[in-house]
Each structure stands twice: as structure tokens, then as C-alpha cells.
Scaffold this motif. Structure first.
Motif, PDB file in Angstrom:
ATOM      1  N   GLY A   1     -42.144  62.323 -71.326  1.00 40.19           N
ATOM      2  CA  GLY A   1     -43.777  62.669 -70.213  1.00 40.19           C
ATOM      3  C   GLY A   1     -43.687  64.002 -69.889  1.00 40.19           C
ATOM      4  O   GLY A   1     -45.064  64.730 -69.785  1.00 40.19           O
ATOM      5  N   ASP A   2     -42.749  65.015 -70.339  1.00 45.07           N
ATOM      6  CA  ASP A   2     -42.742  66.308 -70.647  1.00 45.07           C
ATOM      7  C   ASP A   2     -43.628  66.756 -71.228  1.00 45.07           C
ATOM      8  O   ASP A   2     -44.050  66.072 -71.580  1.00 45.07           O
ATOM      9  CB  ASP A   2     -41.824  67.130 -70.425  1.00 45.07           C
ATOM     10  CG  ASP A   2     -40.474  66.622 -69.265  1.00 45.07           C
ATOM     11  OD1 ASP A   2     -41.151  66.202 -68.407  1.00 45.07           O
ATOM     12  OD2 ASP A   2     -39.443  67.051 -68.865  1.00 45.07           O
ATOM     13  N   SER A   3     -44.308  67.707 -70.642  1.00 50.23           N
ATOM     14  CA  SER A   3     -45.368  69.270 -71.537  1.00 50.23           C
ATOM     15  C   SER A   3     -44.058  70.139 -71.380  1.00 50.23           C
ATOM     16  O   SER A   3     -43.232  70.979 -71.323  1.00 50.23           O
ATOM     17  CB  SER A   3     -46.599  69.471 -70.496  1.00 50.23           C
ATOM     18  OG  SER A   3     -47.267  70.834 -71.908  1.00 50.23           O
TER      19      SER A   3
ATOM     20  N   THR B   1     -46.670  66.310 -75.245  1.00 48.58           N
ATOM     21  CA  THR B   1     -45.826  65.570 -74.524  1.00 48.58           C
ATOM     22  C   THR B   1     -44.768  65.081 -75.736  1.00 48.58           C
ATOM     23  O   THR B   1     -44.983  64.466 -76.318  1.00 48.58           O
ATOM     24  CB  THR B   1     -46.813  65.020 -73.694  1.00 48.58           C
ATOM     25  OG1 THR B   1     -47.724  64.280 -74.785  1.00 48.58           O
ATOM     26  CG2 THR B   1     -47.769  64.997 -73.076  1.00 48.58           C
TER      27      THR B   1
END
Length: 105
Positions: free
Chosen positions: A9-11, A25
């Protein structure tokens, strides 16, 4: 094993390779293999034979795993930053090195 600095879920920003500079993502992280799958980055084509489920067949484009060392977490301005851990209010949180902002909310 060290704690994961990049999570699902991190960019992230790609640091090297054919997709250098692109952002996306994180869809999947494999810390054991040191791999990460990023949406829209390192896209591989797979030729599918016609089957009963897919009578047309064709070419599928799927993101392939890439080395976790080739990506960095994107800061609020979209630039890559390293991540460190700090303890705030008794909780271990991830902090962006460049801006000092907490990544975990």
C-alpha cells in the motif's frame, strides 16, 4: 530478520532500471526473497493459450517482482526518501528521513 521498511500500500519511486523515476503503489512484498511488486512498473507480458475459461486467449500484462533495493518510499512531494524507525507514544513508527514526517498513521 529486520523489520520491513516498505509495506503493502506504500507509494514508492523506482530508483534504477528501465522504469527509473516512475511511481506506483506496492501490491505485494516478499521480504524473504527481497522482492516487491509495484502497480504499473516492471510490466511483463504473458502469452495465454485459449482455454475453456478464456476461449479467446491473448496476451496478459502483469507486474513482475523486482528487487526491493530498487525502490524507495515516496515522500509527500513525490520524491524518494529513506525510512527510519522511531518510538513515539510507546509505538514503533516509520519516519521519512528527508521530511521527518511519520509514514504510519
Amino acid at each position: 530478520m529486520a523489520a520491513a521498511k516498505i509495506k503493502k500500500g506504500d507509494s514508492v519511486v523506482v530508483l534504477s532500471g528501465k522504469d527509473k523515476g516512475r511511481t506506483g503503489t506496492v501490491l505485494q512484498v516478499s521480504p524473504k526473497d527481497g522482492k516487491v511488486v509495484v502497480e504499473g512498473v516492471n510490466v511483463a507480458t504473458k502469452h495465454r493459450k485459449p482455454t475453456q475459461a478464456n476461449p479467446q486467449g491473448g496476451i496478459d500484462r502483469v507486474p513482475a517482482p523486482m528487487a526491493i533495493s530498487k525502490v524507495a518510499v515516496a515522500d509527500k512531494d513525490g520524491k524518494p526518501t529513506r525510512v527510519r524507525f522511531e518510538v513515539k507514544d510507546g509505538k514503533k513508527v516509520r519516519v521519512a528521513v528527508k521530511s521527518g514526517e511519520t509514514i504510519d498513521v
